[in-house]
Motif scaffolding. Structure first.
Motif, mmCIF file in Angstrom:
data_model
loop_
_atom_site.group_PDB
_atom_site.id
_atom_site.type_symbol
_atom_site.label_atom_id
_atom_site.label_comp_id
_atom_site.label_asym_id
_atom_site.label_seq_id
_atom_site.Cartn_x
_atom_site.Cartn_y
_atom_site.Cartn_z
ATOM 1 N N LEU A 94 -3.097 9.886 -3.979
ATOM 2 C CA LEU A 94 -3.053 8.433 -4.110
ATOM 3 C C LEU A 94 -1.617 7.930 -3.994
ATOM 4 O O LEU A 94 -1.345 6.914 -3.351
ATOM 5 C CB LEU A 94 -3.668 8.031 -5.455
ATOM 6 N N ALA A 95 -0.680 8.668 -4.591
ATOM 7 C CA ALA A 95 0.724 8.289 -4.490
ATOM 8 C C ALA A 95 1.209 8.410 -3.057
ATOM 9 O O ALA A 95 2.019 7.608 -2.589
ATOM 10 C CB ALA A 95 1.573 9.156 -5.420
ATOM 11 N N ARG A 97 -0.648 7.936 -0.418
ATOM 12 C CA ARG A 97 -1.163 6.743 0.243
ATOM 13 C C ARG A 97 -0.278 5.536 -0.058
ATOM 14 O O ARG A 97 0.032 4.730 0.823
ATOM 15 C CB ARG A 97 -2.580 6.432 -0.241
ATOM 16 N N ALA A 98 0.110 5.437 -1.309
ATOM 17 C CA ALA A 98 0.962 4.324 -1.708
ATOM 18 C C ALA A 98 2.267 4.350 -0.919
ATOM 19 O O ALA A 98 2.770 3.327 -0.467
ATOM 20 C CB ALA A 98 1.264 4.413 -3.200
ATOM 21 N N PHE A 99 2.767 5.545 -0.745
ATOM 22 C CA PHE A 99 4.024 5.696 -0.032
ATOM 23 C C PHE A 99 3.903 5.242 1.415
ATOM 24 O O PHE A 99 4.842 4.692 1.995
ATOM 25 C CB PHE A 99 4.432 7.168 -0.089
ATOM 26 N N LEU A 100 2.737 5.486 1.993
ATOM 27 C CA LEU A 100 2.536 5.176 3.413
ATOM 28 C C LEU A 100 2.164 3.718 3.655
ATOM 29 O O LEU A 100 2.137 3.257 4.789
ATOM 30 C CB LEU A 100 1.450 6.101 3.983
ATOM 31 N N LEU A 101 1.892 3.018 2.579
ATOM 32 C CA LEU A 101 1.442 1.634 2.667
ATOM 33 C C LEU A 101 2.336 0.730 3.499
ATOM 34 O O LEU A 101 1.833 -0.098 4.271
ATOM 35 C CB LEU A 101 1.327 1.080 1.241
ATOM 36 N N PRO A 102 3.661 0.843 3.372
ATOM 37 C CA PRO A 102 4.540 -0.057 4.142
ATOM 38 C C PRO A 102 4.393 0.088 5.644
ATOM 39 O O PRO A 102 4.948 -0.706 6.381
ATOM 40 C CB PRO A 102 5.939 0.357 3.690
ATOM 41 N N THR A 103 3.626 1.085 6.118
ATOM 42 C CA THR A 103 3.409 1.184 7.561
ATOM 43 C C THR A 103 2.294 0.234 8.012
ATOM 44 O O THR A 103 2.085 0.055 9.205
ATOM 45 C CB THR A 103 3.008 2.613 7.988
ATOM 46 N N LEU A 104 1.589 -0.349 7.039
ATOM 47 C CA LEU A 104 0.506 -1.274 7.386
ATOM 48 C C LEU A 104 1.021 -2.708 7.475
ATOM 49 O O LEU A 104 2.093 -3.034 6.965
ATOM 50 C CB LEU A 104 -0.593 -1.227 6.313
ATOM 51 N N ASP A 108 -3.089 -5.887 5.009
ATOM 52 C CA ASP A 108 -3.859 -4.660 4.808
ATOM 53 C C ASP A 108 -3.344 -3.890 3.600
ATOM 54 O O ASP A 108 -4.123 -3.350 2.809
ATOM 55 C CB ASP A 108 -3.761 -3.769 6.052
ATOM 56 N N VAL A 112 -5.496 -2.625 0.280
ATOM 57 C CA VAL A 112 -5.574 -1.246 -0.195
ATOM 58 C C VAL A 112 -5.123 -1.163 -1.658
ATOM 59 O O VAL A 112 -5.742 -0.478 -2.476
ATOM 60 C CB VAL A 112 -4.724 -0.314 0.694
ATOM 61 N N GLU A 115 -7.728 -2.441 -4.003
ATOM 62 C CA GLU A 115 -8.813 -1.471 -4.168
ATOM 63 C C GLU A 115 -8.385 -0.339 -5.101
ATOM 64 O O GLU A 115 -9.160 0.147 -5.915
ATOM 65 C CB GLU A 115 -9.216 -0.907 -2.813
ATOM 66 N N SER A 119 -10.111 1.124 -8.523
ATOM 67 C CA SER A 119 -10.432 2.539 -8.698
ATOM 68 C C SER A 119 -9.791 3.098 -9.966
ATOM 69 O O SER A 119 -10.377 3.905 -10.689
ATOM 70 C CB SER A 119 -9.997 3.299 -7.447
ATOM 71 N N ILE A 165 4.122 -8.197 -2.592
ATOM 72 C CA ILE A 165 3.904 -8.302 -1.150
ATOM 73 C C ILE A 165 3.287 -9.653 -0.808
ATOM 74 O O ILE A 165 3.677 -10.304 0.166
ATOM 75 C CB ILE A 165 3.009 -7.145 -0.647
#
Lengths: 171, 171
Positions: A94-95, A97-104, A108, A112, A115, A119, A165
């Motif tokens: 999950l972390a 994913r969080a790290f990759l978030l700025p690529t969206l 979006d 995420v 969500e 969860s 954001i």
DNA sequence: TGTTGACGTGTCGACTTTTACATGTCAATC
DNA sequence: GATTGACATGTAAAAGTCGACACGTCAACA
């Protein structure tokens, strides 16, 4: 080694247990720090029995086998815990994913994160239920507290970041 | 899949990079959520190139290869991030140790916790240094913030728990 | 000129973990 | 009497990961 130590720890605290019991205990107690499927646990118990770390205490009715920790097993667990190492190797999907978030796209990313908050809330409910069931007593108390804190922290981070954001989208 | 996504993410943010660069980036940015050695990264990049997720953009001087993410790679990363899943599978060796602590004599448990606090402090210093170097800008900002919070939380938990156990020893 | 150390890529064997397959008991319910 | 679902144990193939080995470049410094 970690799996082995986790099993020795569970056997220490919960007393003699079957592979099946240990699989369930894993899910209920240690799950936020480590995971293992039964397909990993059964062979590991067999190997540990070979090595004298546990013994088969009883072969019950439905093919059920009960394992108990031995002196040697206890000694090994203790040594492992006292030998610092403190390597802190973490794998947290999950972390990641969080790290990759700025690529969206920001929109979006916010979705995420929202969500993820939901969860985490669900997970916290589950942990709260376990805590109530244990009712303050019991082994996993400290660990459960830690797991809940970590989850809550992630939740709050996700919420704050989503808001940040969103503010930056509007401006 | 996680390794693959992590690499796609790093390539998205840092632009075309060599396997060596990516290994270093891994250590510096994403390390508190995921780890990978170069021996895992190089073969994975080769496989990704086979699958069209990245391309070798340039074969530089000293045998250096520069990989760039492709359209298809970007699409895959985006899909993966948007497909919730939110499985939250965590492997945290330090947390596992913490969980096993109650199997020790209280005095030993306290000693291990105290050492964990020191180790967290050291780690936080390292992260603080990275943060200063990045100076607020840059991609990994959110993720670094999350990692620091998590480490700080663990640190505080360890300290509080050590004190709680000490109190119970004295009484 | 030689050595050191950062740069840079790669493979291999061992071990860990997941996924899927496979089998069987027993109690309760239909 | 048949089916369902929790209990219960296992194996095998594939994928992921780690630690050690192995090779080669280049710049700086002694």
């Amino acid at each position: 080694m970690s799996l082995r130590m986790a099993l020795l720890g569970l056997l220490t605290v919960s007393g003699p247990s079957s592979g099946y019991d240990l699989t369930k205990l894993f899910e209920r107690s240690i799950n936020h720090a480590w995971q293992a499927r039964h397909s990993q646990i059964y062979p590991e118990l067999a190997k540990m029995a070979d090595g004298g770390l546990v013994v088969i205490e009883e072969e019950g009715p439905r093919g059920r086998k009960t394992y108990a920790i031995t002196e040697e097993g206890s000694r090994l667990l203790r040594e492992w815990l006292l030998a610092g190492e403190s390597s802190r190797s973490i794998r947290d999907e999950l972390a990641l994913r969080a790290f990759l978030l700025p690529t969206l796209e920001p929109e979006d990313a916010v979705a995420v994160l929202r969500e993820a908050v939901l969860s985490c809330d669900a997970k916290l409910d589950g942990m709260e239920a376990i805590r109530r069931a244990q009712d303050g007593k019991g082994f996993g108390r400290y660990a459960l507290e830690l797991g809940m804190r970590q989850t809550r922290m992630f939740r709050d981070w996700a919420e704050e970041t989503a808001e940040e954001i969103e503010r930056s989208i509007r401006s």
